[in-house]
Design a protein around this motif. Structure first.
Motif, PDB file in Angstrom:
ATOM      1  N   ALA A 104       0.837  -1.203   0.000  1.00  0.00           N
ATOM      2  CA  ALA A 104       0.000   0.000   0.000  1.00  0.00           C
ATOM      3  C   ALA A 104       0.872   1.253   0.000  1.00  0.00           C
ATOM      4  O   ALA A 104       0.562   2.240  -0.669  1.00  0.00           O
ATOM      5  CB  ALA A 104      -0.932  -0.014   1.214  1.00  0.00           C
ATOM      6  N   LEU A 105       1.996   1.199   0.743  1.00  0.00           N
ATOM      7  CA  LEU A 105       2.937   2.334   0.751  1.00  0.00           C
ATOM      8  C   LEU A 105       3.493   2.555  -0.651  1.00  0.00           C
ATOM      9  O   LEU A 105       3.560   3.680  -1.143  1.00  0.00           O
ATOM     10  CB  LEU A 105       4.089   2.069   1.734  1.00  0.00           C
ATOM     11  CG  LEU A 105       3.775   2.222   3.220  1.00  0.00           C
ATOM     12  CD1 LEU A 105       4.938   1.711   4.063  1.00  0.00           C
ATOM     13  CD2 LEU A 105       3.490   3.688   3.562  1.00  0.00           C
ATOM     14  N   ALA A 106       3.865   1.443  -1.301  1.00  0.00           N
ATOM     15  CA  ALA A 106       4.428   1.537  -2.645  1.00  0.00           C
ATOM     16  C   ALA A 106       3.402   2.133  -3.608  1.00  0.00           C
ATOM     17  O   ALA A 106       3.747   2.932  -4.482  1.00  0.00           O
ATOM     18  CB  ALA A 106       4.871   0.151  -3.113  1.00  0.00           C
ATOM     19  N   GLU A 107       2.142   1.733  -3.417  1.00  0.00           N
ATOM     20  CA  GLU A 107       1.077   2.238  -4.304  1.00  0.00           C
ATOM     21  C   GLU A 107       0.992   3.774  -4.220  1.00  0.00           C
ATOM     22  O   GLU A 107       0.943   4.464  -5.238  1.00  0.00           O
ATOM     23  CB  GLU A 107      -0.257   1.609  -3.883  1.00  0.00           C
ATOM     24  CG  GLU A 107      -1.415   2.006  -4.783  1.00  0.00           C
ATOM     25  CD  GLU A 107      -2.748   1.418  -4.291  1.00  0.00           C
ATOM     26  OE1 GLU A 107      -2.725   0.311  -3.697  1.00  0.00           O
ATOM     27  OE2 GLU A 107      -3.781   2.081  -4.471  1.00  0.00           O
ATOM     28  N   LEU A 108       1.030   4.292  -2.986  1.00  0.00           N
ATOM     29  CA  LEU A 108       0.943   5.747  -2.810  1.00  0.00           C
ATOM     30  C   LEU A 108       2.198   6.426  -3.353  1.00  0.00           C
ATOM     31  O   LEU A 108       2.138   7.535  -3.885  1.00  0.00           O
ATOM     32  CB  LEU A 108       0.737   6.098  -1.333  1.00  0.00           C
ATOM     33  CG  LEU A 108      -0.582   5.644  -0.694  1.00  0.00           C
ATOM     34  CD1 LEU A 108      -0.647   6.089   0.767  1.00  0.00           C
ATOM     35  CD2 LEU A 108      -1.783   6.197  -1.454  1.00  0.00           C
ATOM     36  N   GLU A 109       3.326   5.743  -3.225  1.00  0.00           N
ATOM     37  CA  GLU A 109       4.592   6.320  -3.691  1.00  0.00           C
ATOM     38  C   GLU A 109       4.604   6.432  -5.225  1.00  0.00           C
ATOM     39  O   GLU A 109       4.966   7.472  -5.778  1.00  0.00           O
ATOM     40  CB  GLU A 109       5.745   5.438  -3.216  1.00  0.00           C
ATOM     41  CG  GLU A 109       7.061   6.158  -3.197  1.00  0.00           C
ATOM     42  CD  GLU A 109       8.137   5.308  -2.549  1.00  0.00           C
ATOM     43  OE1 GLU A 109       7.944   4.090  -2.379  1.00  0.00           O
ATOM     44  OE2 GLU A 109       9.183   5.874  -2.223  1.00  0.00           O
ATOM     45  N   VAL A 110       4.142   5.365  -5.881  1.00  0.00           N
ATOM     46  CA  VAL A 110       4.086   5.353  -7.352  1.00  0.00           C
ATOM     47  C   VAL A 110       3.159   6.466  -7.849  1.00  0.00           C
ATOM     48  O   VAL A 110       3.397   7.106  -8.875  1.00  0.00           O
ATOM     49  CB  VAL A 110       3.611   3.969  -7.866  1.00  0.00           C
ATOM     50  CG1 VAL A 110       3.252   4.026  -9.342  1.00  0.00           C
ATOM     51  CG2 VAL A 110       4.688   2.934  -7.613  1.00  0.00           C
TER      52      VAL A 110
END
Ligand SMILES: Cc1cc2nc3c(=O)[nH]c(=O)nc-3n(C[C@H](O)[C@H](O)[C@H](O)COP(=O)(O)O)c2cc1C
Length: 339
Positions: free
Chosen positions: A247-253
């Protein structure tokens, strides 16, 4: 049993009367010397429609007895669900129960409290002996009411009013040993969440995110710059650290999240300005969805439902910290973060 001799003690009488569910009122009056008095009372009841009469009874041991007995007017405040503290204040023997409250003057200087579900100003028309109480009958000469959910008193405890559902009434006996069917608590919770989430997803501001990323976004909007490790422990995302990472990666992308390192070496994550903007838009959309549901269910049932869910969460809490609360010792704040 002797005629006229009660077969029960006063405790049993109290418990039995407690089965009769009531609202909660504060009744106020002004003494001839100007002193303001008020008591919490649930003995309030309507008597007559024409003329409009109401009654309530006051213990002869109450400190306010003389003032009520001598007053030409009194005011009845029907308390709203959020006024439990006020109820407790007027049920105590405090010196000035009105200290710090916004109070208006009513008929004969009767103190009037604000923000109640309803309020009636009465002229005292009768007083009767009632055992260890005095019964006051008042003629209602003025009233105001609101849509605020009223406070309820039942079996010695505060409660909330909820409308009965239109289906088969649920009674305690039906809950015990009921089959695995639509009465199953797990099904009801799951189904309610499913319907709420489906409605949320209709809004583009929320649909852009997976469930987990949305939860993370809202969490960071509440308390930005968190330790990534602590966040993984506190998120309810299937209790799986990998889910938080995804989920963190999703927001980062999406360009909404940034990473920093705190002085103590901990990895921090936080929303940047764009992320915060998107979070606030998503929160506004979620609030609008909630308002639509509250509209459908009604304010009283919605308040009762939230209260019951809070009770359920407290009673079954496995000890998982709330996501938006920093863990003890967790690195906090951008100030400690190093780029
Ligand atoms: C929910 C609730 C309902 C109450 N109802 C009454 C009542 O109907 N009559 C009464 O005399 N006391 C009632 N009491 C107790 C009084 O509020 C309490 O005795 C108060 O201290 C009286 O104030 P006073 O001594 O300053 O007059 C109630 C208390 C609570 C919490």
């Amino acid at each position: 049993m002797d005629a006229g001799q009660a077969s029960f003690d006063s405790g049993a009488f109290r418990r039995t009367m407690g089965m009769f569910t009531t609202g909660v009122t504060i009744i106020t009056a002004r003494a001839r010397d100007g002193e303001r008095i008020g008591v919490t009372a649930n003995s309030f009841s309507s008597v007559s429609l024409d003329p409009p009469l109401v009654l309530w009874s006051l213990a002869k041991s109450a400190r306010s007895l003389d003032v009520f007995t001598g007053a030409d007017h009194f005011a009845i405040h029907i308390l709203s669900a959020g006024q439990e503290d006020l109820s407790n204040r007027f049920a105590s023997r405090g010196e000035d129960k009105f200290a710090g409250l916004a109070v208006d003057d009513g008929l004969g200087g009767t103190p009037l409290l604000a923000d109640c579900s309803a309020r009636m100003q009465c002229r005292t028309v009768h007083r009767y002996e009632g055992g260890d109480h005095i019964i006051f009958v008042g003629e209602v000469v003025d009233l105001v009411s609101s849509d605020d959910t009223p406070l309820v008193f039942q079996a010695g405890k505060y409660a909330l009013a909820a409308r009965k559902s239109s289906g088969e009434p649920l009674v305690a006996s039906a809950l015990v040993g009921s089959d695995f069917n639509e009465d199953f608590l797990g099904y009801l919770l799951w189904r309610a969440r499913f319907q709420f989430a489906a409605q949320l997803k209709k809004d583009a501001a929320i649909r852009a995110f997976t469930d987990n990323a949305f939860l993370l976004l809202v969490t960071l909007a509440h308390n930005n710059w968190r330790s990534a490790d602590s966040l993984a422990l506190t998120m309810f995302i299937d209790e799986d650290v990998a889910d938080t990472t995804r989920a963190l990666a999703e927001l980062e992308v999406m360009g909404l999240l940034e990473r920093r390192t705190a002085e103590n070496g901990e990895a921090l994550v936080g929303l940047n300005d764009v992320g915060m903007e998107r979070a606030l838009a998503a929160l506004a959309a979620a609030k609008a969805t909630e308002a639509a549901f509250i509209d459908k269910l009604g304010l009283w049932d919605s308040t009762a439902l939230k209260n019951l869910l809070r009770g359920f969460i407290d009673a079954t809490d496995p000890g998982v910290p709330h996501p938006w609360v920093r863990l003890e010792g967790e690195a906090s704040g951008v100030a400690q973060a190093l780029d």
